[in-house]
Design a protein around this motif. Structure first.
Motif, PDB file in Angstrom:
ATOM      1  N   TRP A 184       0.838  -1.206   0.000  1.00  0.00           N
ATOM      2  CA  TRP A 184       0.000   0.000   0.000  1.00  0.00           C
ATOM      3  C   TRP A 184       0.865   1.244   0.000  1.00  0.00           C
ATOM      4  O   TRP A 184       0.582   2.210  -0.699  1.00  0.00           O
ATOM      5  N   GLY A 185       1.905   1.216   0.796  1.00  0.00           N
ATOM      6  CA  GLY A 185       2.806   2.366   0.841  1.00  0.00           C
ATOM      7  C   GLY A 185       3.410   2.654  -0.522  1.00  0.00           C
ATOM      8  O   GLY A 185       3.480   3.808  -0.956  1.00  0.00           O
ATOM      9  N   GLY A 188       0.968   4.284  -2.884  1.00  0.00           N
ATOM     10  CA  GLY A 188       0.872   5.716  -2.587  1.00  0.00           C
ATOM     11  C   GLY A 188       2.054   6.482  -3.159  1.00  0.00           C
ATOM     12  O   GLY A 188       1.903   7.543  -3.758  1.00  0.00           O
ATOM     13  N   ASP A 192       2.192   9.543  -5.911  1.00  0.00           N
ATOM     14  CA  ASP A 192       2.899  10.812  -5.672  1.00  0.00           C
ATOM     15  C   ASP A 192       3.866  11.094  -6.817  1.00  0.00           C
ATOM     16  O   ASP A 192       3.935  12.207  -7.333  1.00  0.00           O
ATOM     17  N   TYR A 213      -6.993   1.395  -7.298  1.00  0.00           N
ATOM     18  CA  TYR A 213      -6.282   2.422  -6.519  1.00  0.00           C
ATOM     19  C   TYR A 213      -5.376   3.275  -7.406  1.00  0.00           C
ATOM     20  O   TYR A 213      -5.274   4.485  -7.222  1.00  0.00           O
ATOM     21  N   GLU A 239      -9.660  11.936  -2.682  1.00  0.00           N
ATOM     22  CA  GLU A 239      -8.471  11.683  -1.868  1.00  0.00           C
ATOM     23  C   GLU A 239      -8.096  10.219  -2.050  1.00  0.00           C
ATOM     24  O   GLU A 239      -8.897   9.339  -1.770  1.00  0.00           O
ATOM     25  N   ARG A 240      -6.890   9.969  -2.570  1.00  0.00           N
ATOM     26  CA  ARG A 240      -6.484   8.565  -2.655  1.00  0.00           C
ATOM     27  C   ARG A 240      -5.626   8.255  -1.438  1.00  0.00           C
ATOM     28  O   ARG A 240      -4.437   8.511  -1.418  1.00  0.00           O
ATOM     29  N   ASP A 241      -6.244   7.736  -0.416  1.00  0.00           N
ATOM     30  CA  ASP A 241      -5.472   7.310   0.742  1.00  0.00           C
ATOM     31  C   ASP A 241      -6.006   5.962   1.198  1.00  0.00           C
ATOM     32  O   ASP A 241      -6.883   5.377   0.559  1.00  0.00           O
ATOM     33  N   ILE A 242      -5.500   5.479   2.300  1.00  0.00           N
ATOM     34  CA  ILE A 242      -5.776   4.123   2.721  1.00  0.00           C
ATOM     35  C   ILE A 242      -7.261   3.922   3.061  1.00  0.00           C
ATOM     36  O   ILE A 242      -7.809   2.844   2.913  1.00  0.00           O
ATOM     37  N   HIS A 243      -7.949   5.000   3.463  1.00  0.00           N
ATOM     38  CA  HIS A 243      -9.365   4.872   3.804  1.00  0.00           C
ATOM     39  C   HIS A 243     -10.224   4.682   2.566  1.00  0.00           C
ATOM     40  O   HIS A 243     -11.301   4.102   2.627  1.00  0.00           O
ATOM     41  N   LYS A 245      -9.872   2.708   0.223  1.00  0.00           N
ATOM     42  CA  LYS A 245     -10.081   1.310  -0.166  1.00  0.00           C
ATOM     43  C   LYS A 245     -11.272   0.649   0.521  1.00  0.00           C
ATOM     44  O   LYS A 245     -11.776  -0.350   0.041  1.00  0.00           O
TER      45      LYS A 245
END
Ligand SMILES: Nc1ncnc2c1ncn2[C@@H]1O[C@H](COP(=O)(O)OP(=O)(O)O)[C@@H](O)[C@H]1O
Ligand SMILES: [Mg+2]
Length: 268
Positions: A184-185, A188, A192, A213, A239-243, A245
């Protein structure tokens, strides 16, 4: 200026690509059939195009043909209107396996290609440190690959590719060997990077969640021989963040892609 005509030229155009492998005893494996797609050139904007398909369907074969690592049996691959030949710096490739040189430091690994091209030491240093910063490895510039975690090794591989300023980055399940958290990291990080770099990322995966994602556009492939079943434009999530998903919006698109993958397939 002949701007209109130039703007109309896709960055990457793959036309009727078919690849059949012929084995030592003449046995044939049809891996890719009539795959066609265009990726527009959007100046100043990075774009992530994901090919999603089952294992063994022909995903790596498509990437290898675009890289120039194998000749198409039929069809063509054009980069900025020109047929691709041998592998070149305009197409960087990142594989699942770690590919750094064990005896060189992280920074020397990133500079290696530039050194071969005869880029002067000062410029090499500046360019390599710039991309190392981009992938969060500046503090590890002087370390050897063996001191790095799997995710960090893949960041070295990404930095080695980016330092060449490729037009297209080809990524073949690059995070497949990483544990879920690291993966996941890295996803991200890739997003970026794609916001900063003006290059097109062609990303291959069999992981539906990874596809949703990362992708601006997702092509869903059939089982072997790979054919394009669907093109899906992925909405630009706020917002593409972990939440994201676990959100309903994300899950709905995942389900849509899963249904496409598992729907009865066209006869091969
Ligand atoms: N060099 C090769 N010679 C013969 N068959 C191959 C070769 N490379 C791949 N294949 C076969 O082509 C098919 C597609 O392979 P590949 O593109 O690696 O699939 P994927 O990346 O989707 O898992 C598979 O059945 C694979 O066994
Ligand atoms: Mg593969």
């Amino acid at each position: 200026m002949s701007g209109t005509a130039q703007a109309a030229l896709p960055r990457l155009s793959v036309q009727d690509l078919s690849v059949t492998y012929v084995g030592r005893n003449g046995e044939k494996t049809e891996a890719v059939r009539d795959v066609s797609f265009d990726i527009a050139d959007k100046p100043g904007v990075g774009e992530v195009v994901v090919f999603l398909g089952p294992s063994g369907c022909g995903k790596s074969t498509i990437l290898k043909a675009v890289a120039g690592l194998l000749p198409p049996t039929k069809g063509k691959v054009l980069l900025d209107g020109q047929p691709v030949g041998e592998p070149g710096r305009d197409r960087g490739m990142v594989f699942q396996a770690y590919t750094s040189f064990g005896w060189l430091t992280v920074q020397e690994n990133v500079e290696y290609g530039l050194k071969l091209q005869g880029v002067a030491p000062k410029e090499r240093g500046e360019r390599s440190r710039e991309v190392l910063k981009e992938v969060g490895l500046l503090d590890f510039a002087g370390r050897l690959p063996k001191d790095l975690s799997g995710g960090m090794k893949q960041r070295v591989a990404i930095a080695r590719t980016l330092v060449n300023k490729p037009r297209v980055v080809l990524m073949d399940e690059p995070f497949g060997a990483l544990d879920p958290m690291t993966r996941w990291g890295m996803q991200g990080l890739l997003l970026d990077v794609s916001r900063v770099e003006d290059n097109t990322i062609l990303f291959v995966t069999h992981d539906v969640s990874e596809a949703v994602y990362l992708a601006d556009t997702c092509y869903v492939l059939s089982s072997r021989p790979a054919r394009i079943l669907h093109r899906v434009d992925i909405p630009s999530f706020a917002e593409r963040d972990i939440h994201l998903k676990s959100s309903n919006e994300f899950r709905a698109i995942e389900k849509k892609l899963l249904d496409m993958l598992y729907a009865p397939q066209p006869a091969a």
